[in-house]
Design a protein around this motif. Structure first.
Motif, mmCIF file in Angstrom:
data_model
loop_
_atom_site.group_PDB
_atom_site.id
_atom_site.type_symbol
_atom_site.label_atom_id
_atom_site.label_comp_id
_atom_site.label_asym_id
_atom_site.label_seq_id
_atom_site.Cartn_x
_atom_site.Cartn_y
_atom_site.Cartn_z
ATOM 1 N N LYS A 1 -9.833 -2.442 -9.528
ATOM 2 C CA LYS A 1 -11.260 -2.317 -9.232
ATOM 3 C C LYS A 1 -11.705 -3.318 -8.169
ATOM 4 O O LYS A 1 -12.557 -3.004 -7.325
ATOM 5 N N ASN A 2 -11.119 -4.502 -8.180
ATOM 6 C CA ASN A 2 -11.622 -5.600 -7.349
ATOM 7 C C ASN A 2 -10.762 -5.925 -6.133
ATOM 8 O O ASN A 2 -11.102 -6.826 -5.368
ATOM 9 N N THR A 3 -9.652 -5.197 -5.940
ATOM 10 C CA THR A 3 -8.712 -5.549 -4.884
ATOM 11 C C THR A 3 -8.582 -4.407 -3.885
ATOM 12 O O THR A 3 -8.549 -3.234 -4.264
ATOM 13 N N ASN A 4 -8.476 -4.785 -2.618
ATOM 14 C CA ASN A 4 -8.286 -3.812 -1.553
ATOM 15 C C ASN A 4 -6.982 -3.032 -1.752
ATOM 16 O O ASN A 4 -5.955 -3.601 -2.113
ATOM 17 N N LYS A 5 -7.025 -1.726 -1.498
ATOM 18 C CA LYS A 5 -5.868 -0.864 -1.754
ATOM 19 C C LYS A 5 -4.657 -1.299 -0.926
ATOM 20 O O LYS A 5 -3.522 -1.292 -1.421
ATOM 21 N N ARG A 6 -4.869 -1.681 0.319
ATOM 22 C CA ARG A 6 -3.752 -2.103 1.160
ATOM 23 C C ARG A 6 -3.104 -3.371 0.599
ATOM 24 O O ARG A 6 -1.875 -3.528 0.619
ATOM 25 N N GLU A 7 -3.939 -4.266 0.070
ATOM 26 C CA GLU A 7 -3.416 -5.494 -0.531
ATOM 27 C C GLU A 7 -2.590 -5.188 -1.770
ATOM 28 O O GLU A 7 -1.564 -5.839 -2.030
#
Length: 673
Positions: free
Chosen positions: A470-476
């Motif tokens: 929920k809180n993290t960028n998909k690429r990351e």
């Protein structure tokens, strides 16, 4: 002094009579060089000529006094001494008695060179942490290297009606000093001026051989003192492997007496709490849910997610909780308020529950401490349901699942808020589910590998992973998985320094499902890998997948003489399949090796299925958690974890290269292995 206005938070005055006082000549006489001090300073340490600490307690206030003199021979210590912060609680006053330096044999008063600012210590209010604490910033001008700094101060905390618990009970823990410092003279005095008798317990003190002595309990009547004194003193504790000796001071009492003191306070709150009266709309929602398991889930998640958590540090000093009607009306409260509201709701739907007091930060020490309500700093809810015990922290957000599927809270000791209770220890726990259940497939054809991971998380893992996505960028997120796989596939040993995005082509990760009743969170990762084989220096090719999360490094590396190993690992299951269009060595040791470990604290198995073009390993890890492993059992526990790390945490297959010479080389290698 630049700041002449004295506020209610600090004063400049003489010490109280109980603390005593020193004349200038007395201080100068105490600052003398000796063989002991010269040894320390020649080793490059700063040196404390003396420190006198006193703790004075009455039924109206607690006070701490310190007088000390130490060198400023190290630049870092000079910086810390020049600018320092003192945090005081509400109704606590910081008293400055003396700030001086001894420079070239002359005592210099530095109070005129001192600037004091009083600041709000309110930097976490946006996170629901409220405090009336003040930060007193003290800046001393013109301190110089090789000065001897002399500080004499005290703190006085007067009790208000809100501090009813502190008026009734005393709790103080003296911990032996940091072993960086060498002290010419070290003195600590505890002065009891309370009406009640105070017990004190010396714990983790050692004999001359370094063996821990049995705890020693003694008592102080009103007007009596305890004194601890040492000359030429360096704390001998091995900080990496031993617990610092400490003395616990507490008003004499038993756990049963304390539970009988606190239980009526909560009973009075519940006696006047009618959910039907103060929350009819909530009652309507509860009545609309037919299934009892779902009602419990709704009640927990309502309090966790709809009642804003406010940690009021001042109010936490007492144990009187806020009425549930007010908590419901204002939609906010501290841990006690939220726990009481949750219990009121559970009472309404007919579920047996109770408030319990805990301290997660000092859980290990509670069994050693003297009985005291001031030991605890948090309240949670215990639920008895269908023959099992569950513990719910009402202050946590974004937790999901029916009761048996919710996250597990790790702690051991608690006091139940009921009459005639003793300090309790939780039972060890075995997960009824796999916290991680992962299936890995790596299929390679014509030197291209297709990698798939299907992972299901449950319990704490599901809650944590749900928040992460929920809180993290998909690429990351994808990069994080790529990095993990870079090591699992052993690419770190043959293509280190390569951009991971060029190794794992078209990498993607998606949420497959999110079941908030089962509290299951399922994801799928896919990627294409060109040149999928790990190639060693002899140009041999391998497919390898070793999940280092299975290896518990903390268990293998743990070394401590006093602490027991706290066992809190998750249950895990992995199925790893490696397949290729090449011929493989079906008898290679690490391809066929299996293991069975039956330890009292965990069961571990790895099972293999090998074909002519691949292999599959199933790894099953079931721990018994939420317990301290006794030192007598630990070496066997460690050895068994070493066995897991001995190539039992994954799978490797060796490729037999095509061609007559390669076949002959392979046969020769197998024959003389």
């Amino acid at each position: 002094m630049e700041n002449q206005i004295q506020t209610e938070n600090y004063r400049i005055q003489k010490p109280e009579s109980w603390a005593g006082s020193f004349e200038d000549h007395e201080l100068i006489n105490r600052i003398k060089e000796s063989d002991f001090s010269n040894i320390q300073m020649n080793e490059g340490r700063d040196y404390c000529y003396f420190i006198d600490k006193k703790y004075h307690t009455t039924n109206k206030e607690n006070s701490e006094y310190v007088c000390m003199a130490y060198t400023l021979n190290e630049p870092a210590n000079l910086e810390r001494a020049s600018v320092s912060d003192i945090v005081v609680e509400e109704n606590e006053v910081y008293n400055i008695h003396r700030i001086s330096v001894l420079r070239d044999g002359v005592l210099i008063d530095k109070i005129p060179d001192t600037k004091i600012k009083v600041l709000d210590n309110e930097n976490q209010s946006s996170g629901g942490i409220l405090s009336s604490n003040k930060k007193i910033n003290i800046t001393i001008k013109d301190l110089r290297l090789y000065d001897v700094l002399i500080l004499e101060d005290s703190r006085v905390k007067a009790f208000t009606d809100r501090d009813f618990l502190r008026k009734e009970f005393s709790k103080y823990v003296w911990v032996s000093p940091d072993n960086y410092w060498a002290y010419g003279s070290y003195s600590f005095t505890f002065i009891n001026e309370r009406e009640q008798k105070i017990a004190y317990k010396k714990t983790f003190f050692r004999d001359e051989s370094g063996n821990v002595l049995s705890p020693e309990i003694n008592y102080l009547q009103k007007g009596e003192k305890f004194v601890f004194e040492k000359q030429n003193y360096i704390n001998p504790v091995d900080a990496n492997r031993e617990i610092f000796p400490y003395i616990d001071f507490a008003t004499e009492s038993s756990w049963s007496d304390l539970s009988n003191y606190i239980a009526p306070i909560y009973d009075e709150i519940f006696k006047n709490a009618s959910l039907q009266d103060f929350a009819p709309d909530l009652v309507e929602k509860l009545n609309a849910i037919a299934n009892q398991d779902e009602k419990i889930q709704f009640a927990i998640e309502y309090v966790q997610n709809n009642i804003y958590y406010i940690f009021n540090a001042d109010e936490m000093n007492g144990h009187k909780p806020q009425e549930p009607a007010k908590t419901y009306e204002t939609k906010q409260g501290d841990c006690k308020a939220k726990s009481v509201l949750l219990k009121a709701i559970l009472d309404f739907i007919g579920v047996d529950s109770s408030i319990v007091l805990v301290n997660f930060h000092t859980d290990f020490y509670i069994k050693y401490y003297l009985p005291s309500l001031l030991t605890f700093n948090h309240a949670i809810v215990k639920i008895n349901y269908k023959g099992d015990e569950y513990f719910i922290d009402a202050t946590i957000r974004d937790e999901f699942g029916l009761l048996e599927n919710r996250g597990f809270i790790y702690f051991m000791h608690y006091l139940e808020v009921k009459p005639d209770q003793e300090l309790k220890e939780r039972k060890p726990h075995k997960f009824p589910y796999y916290c991680i259940n992962e299936k890995v497939e790596f299929n390679t054809t014509k030197n291209v590998g297709e990698l798939k991971l299907n992972t299901t998380y449950k319990g704490n893992r599901a809650n944590a992973m749900r928040r992460y996505f929920k809180n993290t960028n998909k690429r990351e997120i994808v990069d994080s998985w790529n990095n993990f796989l870079f090591y699992s596939l052993n690419y770190s040993n043959d293509r280190n320094g390569t951009d991971l995005r060029n190794i794992f082509k078209d990498a993607a990760i998606d949420i497959v499902s999110d079941d908030k009743k089962l509290n299951e969170f399922q994801i799928k990762y896919t990627a294409t890998v060109e040149n999928p084989y790990y190639i060693d220096q002899q140009k041999n090719r391998f497919l390898m997948y070793f999940d280092r999360n299975v290896v518990k490094a903390s268990a293998r590396d743990f070394i401590h003489k006093d602490l027991s190993f706290w066992h809190n690992f998750d249950s895990e299951k992995y199925e790893i399949s490696l397949n290729t269009d090449q011929k493989i060595d079906t008898e290679e040791k690490y391809t066929t090796q299996e293991s069975t470990i039956n330890n009292p604290y965990f069961d571990f198995t790895s099972r293999k299925k090998v074909t002519k073009n691949g292999a599959t390993v199933t790894i099953d890890y079931k721990p018994l958690v939420n317990l301290e492993i006794p030192q007598n059992d630990f070496e066997k526990f460690r050895t068994d974890h070493h066995a897991v790390a001995d190539s039992n945490f994954g799978l490797g297959i060796d490729i037999i290269e095509p061609g007559l010479m390669n076949m002959l080389k392979f046969s020769f290698k197998k024959r003389f292995k």
